[in-house]
Motif scaffolding. Structure first.
Motif, PDB file in Angstrom:
ATOM      1  N   PHE A 103       0.819  -1.192   0.000  1.00 47.76           N
ATOM      2  CA  PHE A 103       0.000   0.000   0.000  1.00 47.76           C
ATOM      3  C   PHE A 103       0.860   1.252   0.000  1.00 47.76           C
ATOM      4  CE2 PHE A 103      -3.667   2.386   0.448  1.00 47.76           C
ATOM      5  CZ  PHE A 103      -3.552   3.297   1.467  1.00 47.76           C
ATOM      6  N   ALA A 163      -4.748   3.235  -4.539  1.00 50.73           N
ATOM      7  CA  ALA A 163      -4.041   3.402  -3.265  1.00 50.73           C
ATOM      8  C   ALA A 163      -4.173   4.829  -2.773  1.00 50.73           C
ATOM      9  CB  ALA A 163      -2.562   3.033  -3.442  1.00 50.73           C
ATOM     10  N   GLY A 164      -4.065   5.784  -3.714  1.00 49.17           N
ATOM     11  CA  GLY A 164      -4.157   7.176  -3.302  1.00 49.17           C
ATOM     12  C   GLY A 164      -5.519   7.508  -2.724  1.00 49.17           C
ATOM     13  N   ILE A 165      -6.559   7.042  -3.392  1.00 45.60           N
ATOM     14  CA  ILE A 165      -7.904   7.355  -2.903  1.00 45.60           C
ATOM     15  C   ILE A 165      -8.152   6.669  -1.573  1.00 45.60           C
ATOM     16  CG2 ILE A 165     -10.347   7.058  -3.409  1.00 45.60           C
ATOM     17  CD1 ILE A 165      -9.724   7.511  -6.289  1.00 45.60           C
ATOM     18  N   LEU A 166      -7.706   5.410  -1.459  1.00 42.20           N
ATOM     19  CA  LEU A 166      -7.864   4.697  -0.187  1.00 42.20           C
ATOM     20  C   LEU A 166      -7.116   5.435   0.924  1.00 42.20           C
ATOM     21  CD1 LEU A 166      -9.050   2.252   1.145  1.00 42.20           C
ATOM     22  CD2 LEU A 166      -6.990   0.979   0.592  1.00 42.20           C
ATOM     23  N   LEU A 167      -5.920   5.917   0.584  1.00 45.81           N
ATOM     24  CA  LEU A 167      -5.147   6.657   1.577  1.00 45.81           C
ATOM     25  C   LEU A 167      -5.909   7.887   2.048  1.00 45.81           C
ATOM     26  CD1 LEU A 167      -2.381   7.025   3.016  1.00 45.81           C
ATOM     27  CD2 LEU A 167      -1.721   8.474   1.119  1.00 45.81           C
ATOM     28  N   CYS A 168      -6.441   8.648   1.086  1.00 43.34           N
ATOM     29  CA  CYS A 168      -7.207   9.840   1.464  1.00 43.34           C
ATOM     30  C   CYS A 168      -8.373   9.459   2.353  1.00 43.34           C
ATOM     31  CB  CYS A 168      -7.751  10.557   0.225  1.00 43.34           C
ATOM     32  SG  CYS A 168      -6.492  11.268  -0.773  1.00 43.34           S
ATOM     33  N   PHE A 209       1.680   7.529  -5.998  1.00 41.34           N
ATOM     34  CA  PHE A 209       0.558   8.419  -6.269  1.00 41.34           C
ATOM     35  C   PHE A 209       0.878   9.834  -5.808  1.00 41.34           C
ATOM     36  CE2 PHE A 209      -3.694   9.722  -6.905  1.00 41.34           C
ATOM     37  CZ  PHE A 209      -4.045  10.511  -5.842  1.00 41.34           C
ATOM     38  N   ILE A 244      -9.653   8.736   9.952  1.00 36.27           N
ATOM     39  CA  ILE A 244      -8.994   8.751  11.256  1.00 36.27           C
ATOM     40  C   ILE A 244      -8.971  10.155  11.829  1.00 36.27           C
ATOM     41  CG2 ILE A 244      -6.828   8.399  12.449  1.00 36.27           C
ATOM     42  CD1 ILE A 244      -6.181   6.187  10.621  1.00 36.27           C
ATOM     43  N   VAL A 245      -8.464  11.103  11.015  1.00 33.59           N
ATOM     44  CA  VAL A 245      -8.292  12.462  11.542  1.00 33.59           C
ATOM     45  C   VAL A 245      -9.630  13.045  11.952  1.00 33.59           C
ATOM     46  CG1 VAL A 245      -7.681  14.793  10.870  1.00 33.59           C
ATOM     47  CG2 VAL A 245      -6.178  12.930  10.297  1.00 33.59           C
ATOM     48  N   LEU A 285       0.447  11.652  10.830  1.00 39.31           N
ATOM     49  CA  LEU A 285      -0.030  10.339  11.272  1.00 39.31           C
ATOM     50  C   LEU A 285       1.118   9.456  11.715  1.00 39.31           C
ATOM     51  CD1 LEU A 285      -2.840   9.187   8.875  1.00 39.31           C
ATOM     52  CD2 LEU A 285      -3.002   9.860  11.238  1.00 39.31           C
ATOM     53  N   VAL A 299      -8.825   6.787   4.304  1.00 39.80           N
ATOM     54  CA  VAL A 299      -8.432   6.328   5.640  1.00 39.80           C
ATOM     55  C   VAL A 299      -7.936   7.495   6.479  1.00 39.80           C
ATOM     56  CG1 VAL A 299      -6.752   4.946   6.884  1.00 39.80           C
ATOM     57  CG2 VAL A 299      -7.939   3.975   4.943  1.00 39.80           C
ATOM     58  N   VAL A 300      -7.095   8.329   5.854  1.00 40.43           N
ATOM     59  CA  VAL A 300      -6.547   9.466   6.603  1.00 40.43           C
ATOM     60  C   VAL A 300      -7.669  10.382   7.064  1.00 40.43           C
ATOM     61  CG1 VAL A 300      -5.279  11.610   6.278  1.00 40.43           C
ATOM     62  CG2 VAL A 300      -4.250   9.469   5.634  1.00 40.43           C
ATOM     63  N   LEU A 320      -2.219  16.297   1.659  1.00 45.02           N
ATOM     64  CA  LEU A 320      -1.998  14.900   2.042  1.00 45.02           C
ATOM     65  C   LEU A 320      -0.639  14.693   2.695  1.00 45.02           C
ATOM     66  CD1 LEU A 320      -3.736  12.467   1.818  1.00 45.02           C
ATOM     67  CD2 LEU A 320      -2.696  11.937  -0.362  1.00 45.02           C
ATOM     68  N   TYR A 364     -12.450  11.506  12.673  1.00 45.51           N
ATOM     69  CA  TYR A 364     -13.085  10.825  13.792  1.00 45.51           C
ATOM     70  C   TYR A 364     -12.472  11.265  15.102  1.00 45.51           C
ATOM     71  CZ  TYR A 364     -15.410   7.280  16.477  1.00 45.51           C
ATOM     72  OH  TYR A 364     -16.198   6.641  17.402  1.00 45.51           O
ATOM     73  N   VAL A 365     -11.133  11.247  15.172  1.00 43.61           N
ATOM     74  CA  VAL A 365     -10.497  11.620  16.432  1.00 43.61           C
ATOM     75  C   VAL A 365     -10.805  13.071  16.776  1.00 43.61           C
ATOM     76  CG1 VAL A 365      -8.309  11.868  17.640  1.00 43.61           C
ATOM     77  CG2 VAL A 365      -8.675   9.938  16.152  1.00 43.61           C
TER      78      VAL A 365
END
Lengths: 274, 341, 315
Positions: free
Chosen positions: B117, C29-34, B124, C40-41, B144, C36-37, B137, C43-44
């Motif tokens: 990942f 991967a990029g979209i999934l990263l966005c 990306f 998390i951010v 993080l 997830v990030v 990002l 929610y916290v």
């Protein structure tokens, strides 16, 4: 600052600390450290607080209280790491030598389930069948209001409550099922049972808020029943010392056994000796 | 110090004094600094010696079978804890395979998923992300990487675990109830949270390395007509291999040593999840070595139990040392091609 | 370094299949990263802000393990600050001294390599192992002054000072690495010029090299502080075990340093379902405050990097 000024300042600081260090010991207060049972811990904390209300006592004693489980407390006190070991189980032959067990109170050990599952009564045979893993589903337990597999919540090996449960409820031949979840303190066990509908476990009476207490052999788990001796699951609380208690420790234990203030503290959630 | 050190001592006429490391104040400074540095060395040596010495009895009594399997490791730990007080009768019997297997599963699972990942996400970010997205990002990913692990544990135990608990049906729980209790704290939640925890570090390191690839190489390839993806994949990623190795080493070390977060979400049961169980495998509890140490830290006073805990710490320590050495070794062949590690 | 400008003509549809798959994977991967990030951010942030009340920052925790019916986290907050200060005060001089010795003196070379390897070992050691070692080391009789000794002669082995000392080991590799890099970045001609003017090596270090490395040392220190503030394993083992501490009057500062307490990390852990506190709301609030602290420290690192540049040597 010049060099000599720096050195003078440093020596003054060191001198101040050297003066302060003996000053702490000159107060000559005994530090009574206790460790051990999580069941005894709230009682010990309450007793220590009541003891320190007295001004004379405050000048002479200070308390530090840890937990860890009865076996930890007994081991600690045998090696001199703490002054008093709190134990919620009776002395065993495998305990280290040279220890004196001072009884301070009695306690009711209750079998508890979630509020969603108010079982009416459990006999000893039923308790043994459930906790040894022979009965695995709630549909095989008469009186249960939930369905699904039974989630057993028990204590870790160091716990005196675990030993007391084993000797009083399970008997010498049966062991608790190895698939059970282990928790390291009464509070954690209380939380686990409170949040899981299918859970069943055992807690000291002080930790029963929010749980349903299952009557054992037809007798409800209350302080009155424990005091009268009707409830079958009562056990002793001990404060263990290495050799006979001396000095401030002896005064503290004597105060617990005789003072009215101590008796009032014990009567809140435990059973006083007299 | 300047007042005490002579800038130039009275020299014989015609012979300049060479001030250097032989000067008295220099020697004093060197000794003091060297003593402090050696203090660190001694401390680490002491730590290694202590951990090995205190963990040795457990290895001695069990031999190589210490790493094998056989019986319920939780029951064995209980028996060790309840050893009689007589030193001759101490119980040491332990087969720690479930714990090692759990550690390996969570760590390598997290690193494998995380690396894949992280690689694609780094590509990306460096190449394909729109400018505005990248500006937001990148700092957030670096942030993080610095978040304390207890916060990840909180998310895991309060958000993910109840969600996964809802996914486990009653039939599945009943099917294994005689061996182990299934709940929301299990190996998949543990591995997932661990992945989320170590991926930002990997992304940050790989992004830095991808950016450090000389422009001449990438622009030259583009001038030859190679498309963007292929340039990234065949040139930048290959040039960044030392950094990828470094990222993997760092991430694995962090995953190995994670104790508190894993003890919150992994189920706290020394159990070796069985892949042959099918889907149930993903819901079985596990307890990696570091989490075992944290859960049992109160029993250190009981001699054989404390020695067993130190034996676990030994295994962790040796693993992290091997990891550093392995990382250094993996970078050695890359030196030949002029890629600076 | 993007080469977008060179691809004015032609779209990715003309690429070979493998490359197109790679492109899709990168975008996925990029979209999934966005996602997830952001999850998390957000929610916290949302959860933490919802649970955070100013009174929590100024009230002390309750006496009992059960925190669900009142109390705040002033004590843990002070504990975090205290333990970070102790750890930094120990780590920075040691780290800078070791880095200076390794870079500037470093004789014999084997010893210097050994020191570097030792610090790498510290960097890779799990913090739980450091905690175990600290517990054993400071339970020896000679270290009784760092915590307290109970009646039976056993040293307690846990206190703020001891936890701070072991936490300094976590920050040490970061300070060491940053200082070493900063010192290496000073060109050789600067040192040679200093020696040519007749300064001793010690004076060169003190007057020229260290001031020039200050930004690097500050960066390393801020990074180290961030890691210390976020550590939980050492705190839980070396600090968080006392259930009751009834003392009365004593020597104010020394008693606190030699006593135990809690920090934001152990408070969050204790109030989660893994501990006895039972107050999830407070756990989120404490986690939020901790996150703000760590973010502030990291932002400090960035700010130092941008504002405080090392001197620009002529070459």
């Amino acid at each position: 600052m010049t060099r000599s000024q720096t050195i003078a300042c440093g020596m003054a600081c060191v001198g101040a600390m050297l003066v302060a260090a003996p000053a702490t010991t000159a107060v000559a207060r005994t530090t009574i450290t206790m460790s051990g049972s999580t069941s005894v811990a709230p009682l010990a904390a309450g007793l220590a607080k009541a003891y320190l209300k007295n001004q004379a006592n405050r000048r002479q004693a200070r308390f530090k209280l840890l937990q860890g489980g009865s076996d930890i407390g007994i081991n600690d006190v045998a090696r001199g790491r703490v002054t008093i070991g709190n134990s919620s189980r009776d002395p065993q032959p495998s305990d280290p030598g040279g220890l004196i067990f001072n009884k301070i109170a009695r306690d009711a050990l209750c079998v508890a389930t979630n509020r969603a599952n108010p079982i009416g009564n459990l006999s000893q045979a039923e308790v043994q069948a459930i906790f040894s893993g022979r009965v695995r589903n709630w549909r095989d337990v008469p009186g249960s209001r939930v369905s699904g597999p039974i989630d057993l919540i028990v204590r870790t090996p160091a716990s005196g409550t675990q030993d007391a449960f084993q000797s009083i409820f399970m008997g010498p031949d049966l062991r608790v099922a190895s698939s059970a979840q282990t928790k390291s303190s009464n509070g954690l066990q209380q939380q686990a049972i409170r949040s899981n509908e299918n859970a069943i476990g055992y807690v000291s009476f002080n930790f029963t808020k929010g749980l349903h207490l299952v009557p054992y052999k037809g007798v409800a788990c209350t302080l009155r029943n424990a005091k009268s001796g009707q409830y079958g699951g009562s056990r002793n609380f001990w404060m263990v010392t290495r050799g006979k208690a001396r000095g401030e420790v002896a005064r503290f234990i004597k105060w617990i056994r005789s003072a009215g203030a101590a008796r009032r503290v014990i009567s809140t959630n435990w059973v006083p000796l007299r | 110090m300047d007042a005490a050190a002579p800038a130039a001592s009275p020299a014989a006429p015609g012979r300049p004094r060479i001030t250097g490391i032989g000067d008295w104040s220099d020697r004093r400074a060197e000794l003091v600094l060297g003593a402090l540095a050696c203090l660190l060395l001694l401390l680490i040596g002491l730590m290694l010696a202590t951990v090995f010495a205190k963990g040795w009895p457990s290895f001695r009594e069990n031999g190589l079978a210490w790493f094998g399997s056989g019986g319920d490791v939780d029951q064995q730990l209980l028996d060790i804890f309840n050893s009689p007080a007589n030193p001759d009768a101490y119980v040491y019997h332990l087969r720690a395979w479930p714990l090692i297997y759990g550690t390996a599963l969570t760590t390598f699972g997290a690193v494998a998923v995380g690396l894949t990942f992280a690689l694609f996400a780094a590509i990306f970010i460096v190449e394909f992300a729109p400018d505005r997205l990248r500006r937001v990002l990148e700092p957030v990913v670096r942030l993080l990487a610095a978040v304390p692990s207890v916060i990840y544990g909180l998310i895991g135990i309060l958000v993910l675990a109840p969600f996964v608990d809802g996914l486990v049906s009653t039939e599945r729980k009943e099917s294994v109830a005689f061996v182990v209790q299934l709940s929301g704290a299990n190996i998949s939640v543990a591995t997932l949270i661990l992945t989320v925890m170590i991926t930002p570090i990997m992304i940050a390191i790989i992004v830095d390395a991808l950016r450090a690839v000389p422009r001449a190489w990438t622009e030259g390839a583009a001038a030859l007509g190679v498309n963007r993806w292929r340039v990234m994949w065949t040139i930048s990623v290959r040039a960044a291999r030392p950094a990828i190795v470094a990222a993997v080493v760092l991430a694995t070390a962090r995953a190995l040593g994670e104790a508190i977060m894993l003890s919150m979400v992994s189920g706290s049961r020394g159990f070796a999840p069985n892949p042959l169980d099918g889907l149930t495998f993903f819901f079985e509890p596990v307890r990696p070595l570091a989490a075992t140490i944290v859960d049992n830290a109160e029993g250190l006073q009981v001699a054989p139990f404390g020695q067993t805990i130190y034996a676990f710490a030994c295994v962790l320590l040796v693993s992290s040392i091997f990891l550093s050495v392995g990382g250094w070794l993996a970078k050695q062949p890359l030196r030949r091609y002029g890629i600076r590690p | 370094m993007s080469i977008r400008a060179t691809e004015a003509r032609g779209s990715s549809e003309a690429w070979p299949l493998a490359d197109r798959i790679g492109l899709r994977l990168a975008w996925a991967a990029g979209i999934l990263l966005c996602a997830v990030v952001a999850a998390i951010v957000l929610y916290v942030l949302v959860r933490g802000l919802a649970e955070l009340r100013p009174s929590l920052l100024f009230e002390r925790p309750l006496d009992t393990p059960d925190q669900s019916h009142g109390g705040g986290f002033l004590d843990p907050l002070a504990g975090t600050v205290l333990v970070t200060m102790i750890g930094t005060v120990i780590a920075v001089p040691l780290g800078v001294a070791a880095a200076v010795w390794v870079t500037e003196y470093g004789r014999p070379p084997g010893l210097a390599r050994a020191v570097e390897s030792a610090i790498e070992v510290i960097a890779g050691t799990p913090s739980i192992v450091l905690a175990l070692f600290g517990l054993f080391f400071f339970s020896q009789g000679i270290f009784g002054f760092l915590s307290f000794t109970s009646e039976g002669g056993g040293v307690f082995g846990r206190s703020f000072l001891i936890a701070g000392a072991m936490l300094s080991l976590i920050a040490l590799p970061l300070v060491f690495g940053a200082t070493r890099e900063a010192l290496n970045a000073v060109p050789a001609h600067v040192r040679e010029a200093s020696y040519a003017l007749g300064k001793t090596r010690a004076a060169t270090i003190r007057r020229i090299l260290l001031p020039a490395s200050r930004p690097g040392i500050a960066t390393g220190t801020a990074l180290g502080m961030g890691r210390i503030a976020g550590d939980t394993a050492i705190i839980v083992i070396l600090l968080g075990l006392l259930r009751f501490d009834g003392a009365g009057a004593g020597v104010p500062v020394l008693d606190t340093l030699r006593g135990t307490g809690s920090t934001l990390t152990s408070y969050t852990y204790a109030n989660s379902p893994a501990g006895e506190g039972g107050a999830e709301a407070k756990a989120w609030a404490a986690a939020f405050v901790l996150l703000v602290l760590v973010v502030a420290l990291n932002w400090l690192v960035d700010w130092i990097g941008r504002r405080w540049k090392a001197p620009a040597w002529t070459r």
